[in-house]
Design a protein around this motif. Structure first.
Motif, short mmCIF file in Angstrom:
data_model
loop_
_atom_site.label_atom_id
_atom_site.label_comp_id
_atom_site.label_asym_id
_atom_site.label_seq_id
_atom_site.Cartn_x
_atom_site.Cartn_y
_atom_site.Cartn_z
N GLY A 189 0.79 -1.22 0.00
CA GLY A 189 0.00 0.00 0.00
C GLY A 189 0.82 1.27 0.00
N THR A 190 2.13 1.16 0.20
CA THR A 190 2.98 2.35 0.19
C THR A 190 3.42 2.68 -1.23
OG1 THR A 190 4.96 1.00 0.56
CG2 THR A 190 3.84 1.89 2.52
N GLU A 191 3.93 3.90 -1.40
CA GLU A 191 4.34 4.31 -2.74
C GLU A 191 5.56 3.53 -3.23
OE1 GLU A 191 6.45 7.17 0.07
OE2 GLU A 191 4.55 6.09 -0.05
N TRP A 192 6.45 3.15 -2.33
CA TRP A 192 7.61 2.38 -2.80
C TRP A 192 7.23 0.94 -3.11
CZ3 TRP A 192 7.26 3.88 2.37
CH2 TRP A 192 7.27 2.87 3.31
N ALA A 193 6.19 0.42 -2.48
CA ALA A 193 5.67 -0.90 -2.87
C ALA A 193 5.13 -0.84 -4.29
CB ALA A 193 4.59 -1.35 -1.91
N ALA A 194 4.42 0.23 -4.61
CA ALA A 194 3.90 0.40 -5.97
C ALA A 194 5.05 0.56 -6.97
CB ALA A 194 2.98 1.63 -6.02
N TYR A 195 6.10 1.26 -6.57
CA TYR A 195 7.24 1.44 -7.46
C TYR A 195 7.89 0.10 -7.79
CZ TYR A 195 11.84 2.73 -9.18
OH TYR A 195 12.98 2.83 -9.96
N TYR A 196 8.17 -0.69 -6.77
CA TYR A 196 8.83 -1.98 -7.02
C TYR A 196 7.93 -2.94 -7.80
CZ TYR A 196 12.95 -0.88 -4.27
OH TYR A 196 14.13 -0.33 -3.82
N ALA A 197 6.61 -2.84 -7.59
CA ALA A 197 5.69 -3.67 -8.37
C ALA A 197 5.75 -3.27 -9.84
CB ALA A 197 4.27 -3.52 -7.83
N SER A 198 5.80 -1.97 -10.12
CA SER A 198 5.91 -1.50 -11.51
C SER A 198 7.24 -1.92 -12.12
CB SER A 198 5.77 0.03 -11.56
OG SER A 198 4.50 0.44 -11.11
N LEU A 199 8.31 -1.83 -11.33
CA LEU A 199 9.64 -2.22 -11.81
C LEU A 199 9.69 -3.70 -12.18
CD1 LEU A 199 12.68 -1.21 -12.07
CD2 LEU A 199 12.99 -2.19 -9.78
N ALA A 200 9.13 -4.53 -11.29
CA ALA A 200 9.13 -5.98 -11.55
C ALA A 200 8.35 -6.32 -12.80
CB ALA A 200 8.55 -6.71 -10.33
N THR A 201 7.21 -5.66 -12.99
CA THR A 201 6.39 -5.93 -14.18
C THR A 201 7.08 -5.45 -15.45
OG1 THR A 201 4.34 -5.74 -12.88
CG2 THR A 201 4.17 -5.44 -15.27
N ALA A 202 7.67 -4.28 -15.38
CA ALA A 202 8.29 -3.71 -16.58
C ALA A 202 9.46 -4.53 -17.08
CB ALA A 202 8.73 -2.27 -16.29
N PHE A 203 10.23 -5.14 -16.16
CA PHE A 203 11.44 -5.85 -16.56
C PHE A 203 11.33 -7.36 -16.36
CE2 PHE A 203 12.84 -1.51 -15.74
CZ PHE A 203 13.58 -1.25 -16.88
N ASP A 204 10.13 -7.82 -16.01
CA ASP A 204 9.88 -9.25 -15.86
C ASP A 204 10.87 -9.91 -14.91
OD1 ASP A 204 8.51 -11.61 -16.29
OD2 ASP A 204 9.74 -12.18 -18.02
N VAL A 205 11.01 -9.32 -13.73
CA VAL A 205 11.85 -9.90 -12.68
C VAL A 205 11.00 -10.09 -11.44
CG1 VAL A 205 13.98 -8.85 -13.55
CG2 VAL A 205 12.59 -7.62 -11.85
N GLU A 206 11.49 -10.92 -10.53
CA GLU A 206 10.82 -11.13 -9.26
C GLU A 206 11.59 -10.41 -8.16
OE1 GLU A 206 10.03 -15.15 -8.27
OE2 GLU A 206 9.01 -15.62 -10.17
N ILE A 207 10.87 -9.64 -7.36
CA ILE A 207 11.48 -8.94 -6.23
C ILE A 207 10.94 -9.55 -4.95
CG2 ILE A 207 11.72 -6.72 -5.06
CD1 ILE A 207 11.51 -5.37 -7.77
N ASP A 208 11.83 -10.09 -4.16
CA ASP A 208 11.46 -10.81 -2.93
C ASP A 208 11.44 -9.82 -1.77
OD1 ASP A 208 11.09 -12.52 -0.84
OD2 ASP A 208 13.02 -13.53 -1.02
N SER A 209 10.28 -9.66 -1.18
CA SER A 209 10.16 -8.73 -0.04
C SER A 209 9.90 -9.46 1.27
CB SER A 209 9.02 -7.74 -0.29
OG SER A 209 7.78 -8.42 -0.40
N THR A 210 10.03 -10.79 1.26
CA THR A 210 9.77 -11.55 2.48
C THR A 210 10.84 -11.30 3.53
OG1 THR A 210 10.96 -13.47 1.60
CG2 THR A 210 8.58 -13.37 1.20
#
Length: 308
Positions: free
Chosen positions: A197-218
């Protein structure tokens, strides 16, 4: 201790009598007398010997006077620190290691006369809320949807911060000068502590989609120091860091900051303020940040589209 009683005590001393103190404080002489009597009762001492023309301090009164002045000065500073229009300009930088703090520090270095109060709020939503209620004057954030801002909140884009990759000395990419997002596809990109729900969560979600990578936030998220320890010892784990983010690690870690190119992902910082907070200090900060010259990048990716 009643601060109004203490203020009356100091005023009687400085003005030379109860009547003049009453005029200075804008109250009746009787009110001043009651406040002094209340203070004497609470301290169980006599502070003045009343004469026909003026009140003279007792020994106890002389002992109390410097402490009373110090107390009132502290109270006045406390009030000024939170009073809009009087207190220092209060700016949210989100994190003291982040680029926003660095941008504000640049301003402070060239404008030391402007008093600043630097705060760190949890996210963009908290910053907008604080701008609306007047508890802060300005904020730096990644603005996902300018059209969703409430009435009165203004904004200007100030800086596209290049994203970098942080790896340990044994990572296969450790000796590369520049890398591309496609080079990261087979590695674990660990960014613990992303809050939904934060703006940086939205940023990393957009980044992962744009470059087809997985970002692990666990998790577990034990903080930056733990993250750096893990990266230093790993051959497969990497994380993202802003180019102006200040991170210091032990020399033994031998970490590497790698530049991303073709394109360079950037984090788009905006400067937000409320109409009612407009003033010379706020305008100087805003104008300084928008005039700062940042190195041009040949190719960038941003979740925010800017035409022209």
């Amino acid at each position: 201790m009643n601060t109004e009683a203490v203020r009356a005590f100091v005023s009687v001393v400085e003005e030379g009598g109860f009547q003049d103190a009453a005029l200075s404080l804008g109250v009746s002489q009787q009110a001043v007398s009651k406040r002094i009597a209340s203070l004497e009762k609470s301290l169980d001492v006599v502070l003045f010997r009343r004469g026909p023309r003026r009140a003279e301090l007792t020994v106890d009164g002389r002992v109390l006077l410097p402490h009373a002045k110090t107390l009132l000065a502290a109270v006045d500073r406390a009030v000024q620190s939170v009073r809009p229009g009087v207190r220092p300009l209060r700016v949210d930088v989100r994190g003291r290691r982040l680029a926003a703090a660095d941008l504000l520090y640049d301003f402070h270095a060239s404008h030391p006369d402007v008093q600043l109060d630097v705060v760190t709020l949890s996210d963009g939503e908290a910053a907008v809320s604080a701008l609306r209620d007047g508890s802060i004057d300005a904020a730096f954030t990644y603005l996902q949807d300018p059209g969703a801002l409430p009435p009165g909140i203004q904004h200007v884009h100030v800086y596209d911060e290049p994203l970098e990759v942080l790896v340990g000395p044994r990572h296969p990419l450790a000796h590369a000068k520049n890398i591309r997002m496609t080079d990261l596809a087979t590695y674990r990109l660990w960014v613990p502590g992303i809050v939904p729900g934060t703006e940086w969560a939205a940023y990393y979600a957009s980044l992962a989609t744009a470059f087809d990578v997985e970002i692990d936030s666990t998790g577990p998220d034990f903080g930056v120091e733990h993250l750096l320890d893990v990266i230093a010892d790993s051959r497969t784990v990497a994380t993202f860091v802003g180019a102006r983010t200040r991170i210091v690690w032990p020399a033994r870690h031998e970490l590497r900051r790698l530049r991303l190119i073709e394109p360079t992902p950037v984090y788009p910082w905006s400067f937000l303020w409320h109409d009612r907070a407009a003033g010379p200090a706020l305008g100087r900060v805003r104008d300084h940040c928008t005039r700062m010259v940042h190195p041009p990048l040949p190719s960038v990716w941003s979740p925010v589209r800017r035409d022209g």
